[in-house]
Design a protein around this motif. Structure first.
Motif, PDB file in Angstrom:
ATOM      1  N   ALA A 173       0.867  -1.115  -0.139  1.00 59.82           N
ATOM      2  CA  ALA A 173       0.066  -0.117   0.037  1.00 59.82           C
ATOM      3  C   ALA A 173       0.872   1.283  -0.156  1.00 59.82           C
ATOM      4  CB  ALA A 173      -0.921   0.027   1.163  1.00 59.82           C
ATOM      5  N   GLY A 174       2.066   1.158   0.724  1.00 58.93           N
ATOM      6  CA  GLY A 174       2.718   2.235   0.851  1.00 58.93           C
ATOM      7  C   GLY A 174       3.343   2.683  -0.552  1.00 58.93           C
ATOM      8  N   LEU A 175       3.976   1.632  -1.192  1.00 57.22           N
ATOM      9  CA  LEU A 175       4.330   1.750  -2.770  1.00 57.22           C
ATOM     10  C   LEU A 175       3.365   2.342  -3.433  1.00 57.22           C
ATOM     11  CD1 LEU A 175       6.422  -1.479  -3.090  1.00 57.22           C
ATOM     12  CD2 LEU A 175       7.425   0.874  -2.805  1.00 57.22           C
ATOM     13  N   TRP A 176       2.167   1.833  -3.418  1.00 58.49           N
ATOM     14  CA  TRP A 176       1.158   2.433  -4.243  1.00 58.49           C
ATOM     15  C   TRP A 176       0.794   3.874  -3.858  1.00 58.49           C
ATOM     16  CZ3 TRP A 176      -4.762   0.868  -3.420  1.00 58.49           C
ATOM     17  CH2 TRP A 176      -5.614   1.327  -4.358  1.00 58.49           C
ATOM     18  N   PHE A 177       0.993   4.392  -2.707  1.00 53.87           N
ATOM     19  CA  PHE A 177       0.942   6.007  -2.470  1.00 53.87           C
ATOM     20  C   PHE A 177       1.965   6.623  -2.991  1.00 53.87           C
ATOM     21  CE2 PHE A 177      -2.265   4.693   0.665  1.00 53.87           C
ATOM     22  CZ  PHE A 177      -2.875   5.864   1.024  1.00 53.87           C
ATOM     23  N   LEU A 178       3.011   5.859  -3.303  1.00 48.67           N
ATOM     24  CA  LEU A 178       4.169   6.752  -3.789  1.00 48.67           C
ATOM     25  C   LEU A 178       4.201   6.683  -5.206  1.00 48.67           C
ATOM     26  CD1 LEU A 178       7.218   5.525  -1.638  1.00 48.67           C
ATOM     27  CD2 LEU A 178       6.258   7.532  -1.348  1.00 48.67           C
ATOM     28  N   ILE A 179       3.708   5.691  -5.859  1.00 46.63           N
ATOM     29  CA  ILE A 179       3.651   5.573  -7.264  1.00 46.63           C
ATOM     30  C   ILE A 179       2.383   6.365  -7.747  1.00 46.63           C
ATOM     31  CG2 ILE A 179       2.719   4.099  -8.970  1.00 46.63           C
ATOM     32  CD1 ILE A 179       4.106   1.694  -7.762  1.00 46.63           C
ATOM     33  N   SER A 180       1.285   6.608  -7.197  1.00 53.14           N
ATOM     34  CA  SER A 180       0.339   7.505  -7.293  1.00 53.14           C
ATOM     35  C   SER A 180       0.659   9.054  -7.396  1.00 53.14           C
ATOM     36  CB  SER A 180      -0.864   7.330  -6.516  1.00 53.14           C
ATOM     37  OG  SER A 180      -0.963   7.827  -5.100  1.00 53.14           O
ATOM     38  N   VAL A 181       1.741   9.412  -6.719  1.00 53.45           N
ATOM     39  CA  VAL A 181       2.322  10.734  -6.546  1.00 53.45           C
ATOM     40  C   VAL A 181       2.299  11.584  -7.929  1.00 53.45           C
ATOM     41  CG1 VAL A 181       4.061  12.449  -5.753  1.00 53.45           C
ATOM     42  CG2 VAL A 181       3.291  10.606  -4.359  1.00 53.45           C
TER      43      VAL A 181
ATOM     44  N   ILE B 124       0.251  20.246  -2.569  1.00 52.38           N
ATOM     45  CA  ILE B 124       0.022  19.800  -1.288  1.00 52.38           C
ATOM     46  C   ILE B 124      -0.523  18.412  -1.302  1.00 52.38           C
ATOM     47  CG2 ILE B 124      -1.774  19.961   0.401  1.00 52.38           C
ATOM     48  CD1 ILE B 124      -1.677  23.292  -0.046  1.00 52.38           C
ATOM     49  N   TRP B 125      -1.318  18.022  -2.123  1.00 46.55           N
ATOM     50  CA  TRP B 125      -1.893  16.610  -2.308  1.00 46.55           C
ATOM     51  C   TRP B 125      -0.907  15.497  -2.614  1.00 46.55           C
ATOM     52  CZ3 TRP B 125      -5.077  15.365   1.000  1.00 46.55           C
ATOM     53  CH2 TRP B 125      -6.391  16.122   1.306  1.00 46.55           C
ATOM     54  N   ARG B 126       0.288  15.963  -3.586  1.00 48.21           N
ATOM     55  CA  ARG B 126       1.093  15.065  -3.961  1.00 48.21           C
ATOM     56  C   ARG B 126       2.145  14.997  -2.774  1.00 48.21           C
ATOM     57  NH1 ARG B 126       0.431  14.216  -9.173  1.00 48.21           N
ATOM     58  NH2 ARG B 126      -0.374  15.656 -10.564  1.00 48.21           N
ATOM     59  N   VAL B 127       2.456  16.055  -2.014  1.00 42.36           N
ATOM     60  CA  VAL B 127       3.567  15.863  -0.919  1.00 42.36           C
ATOM     61  C   VAL B 127       2.777  14.955   0.265  1.00 42.36           C
ATOM     62  CG1 VAL B 127       4.420  17.183   0.953  1.00 42.36           C
ATOM     63  CG2 VAL B 127       4.864  17.955  -1.385  1.00 42.36           C
ATOM     64  N   SER B 128       1.448  15.252   0.524  1.00 43.88           N
ATOM     65  CA  SER B 128       0.787  14.664   1.629  1.00 43.88           C
ATOM     66  C   SER B 128       0.864  13.112   1.150  1.00 43.88           C
ATOM     67  CB  SER B 128      -0.467  15.042   1.997  1.00 43.88           C
ATOM     68  OG  SER B 128      -1.224  15.272   0.865  1.00 43.88           O
ATOM     69  N   THR B 129       0.602  12.824   0.105  1.00 41.29           N
ATOM     70  CA  THR B 129       0.507  11.225  -0.471  1.00 41.29           C
ATOM     71  C   THR B 129       1.861  10.661  -0.206  1.00 41.29           C
ATOM     72  OG1 THR B 129      -1.319  11.749  -1.974  1.00 41.29           O
ATOM     73  CG2 THR B 129       0.119   9.954  -2.570  1.00 41.29           C
ATOM     74  N   ALA B 130       2.876  11.608  -0.456  1.00 41.50           N
ATOM     75  CA  ALA B 130       4.104  10.870  -0.417  1.00 41.50           C
ATOM     76  C   ALA B 130       4.571  10.742   1.102  1.00 41.50           C
ATOM     77  CB  ALA B 130       5.350  12.019  -0.999  1.00 41.50           C
TER      78      ALA B 130
END
Length: 223
Positions: free
Chosen positions: A103-111, A150-156
């Protein structure tokens, strides 16, 4: 906000029921079975199958499945299948770590996706509710570069935190006494989530998210 849109917003009661179903009940089932004399592997399998079973019931009743629910159930079943092949209780204990890591990798890829994962996750809770002047997040996304950043950074931030959480879970699974791990793993969830909420809350304030959603930034620009 239409009545249909409001009806789709997650309620606190539904979230609480989800936590009880997916975390509290499997842990209680594990320790109940252990107290009744069941082996570690059997007790772990029972707790692992329960969330997947509730997801299957949801699909049978509604013929629909939320993306995250299907993802979680799929990863969980793969972990159970791998544990059955290996016969290792430790591998099954580490299941939550593998799940959280993916799930963490999924979040990072979605950035770098069109819209990051946390944008979609936060929208039902915040859009039109918290410090909002009613402006659609679609409009803010197209109009405000700071809103997108903001949403890209918080997702990361979420992605990195989930990878760290995953590492802790895997280490616990392989290094601690078996019967301690399920309880400690359950306690780790609120710790991780509370820390994430605190870090993100500070970041949102500093980065100016609430100025954007409340319209203060637009009014300042017009002035």
């Amino acid at each position: 906000m239409t009545a249909l849109g409001a009806s789709r917003r997650p309620s606190g009661r539904r979230l609480l029921l989800g936590v009880v179903r997916d975390i509290v009940v499997p842990i209680a089932l594990y320790y109940g079975l252990r107290a009744a004399g069941a082996g570690v592997f059997v007790a772990l399998l029972a707790g692992a199958f329960l969330p997947a079973l509730t997801t299957a019931v949801q699909w049978l009743r509604t013929r629909s499945l939320e993306g995250m629910a299907g993802f979680v159930a799929g990863i969980m079943l793969l972990g159970v299948a791998a544990a059955l092949v290996s016969g290792s209780p430790r591998f099954l204990l580490a299941k939550d770590g593998w799940l959280t890591g993916v799930a963490g990798l999924w979040f990072l890829i979605s950035v770098r996706a069109r819209r990051p994962l946390l944008f979609h996750g936060g929208r039902p809770f915040l859009e039109g509710r918290w410090r909002s002047d009613g402006t659609s997040w679609d409009v803010l996304w197209e109009r405000e570069p700071a809103f997108r950043r903001i949403w890209r950074v918080s997702t990361a931030i979420w992605g990195v935190a989930m990878l760290l959480d995953a590492a802790v879970r895997v280490v616990m699974a392989y290094c601690l006494p078996v019967d301690l791990v399920p309880g400690l793993g359950a306690l780790l969830w609120p710790v991780t989530l509370v820390l994430l909420q605190l870090v993100n809350g500070v970041y949102y304030e500093v980065a100016g998210l609430w100025r954007l959603t409340s319209g203060a930034a637009a009014r300042s620009a017009d002035g």
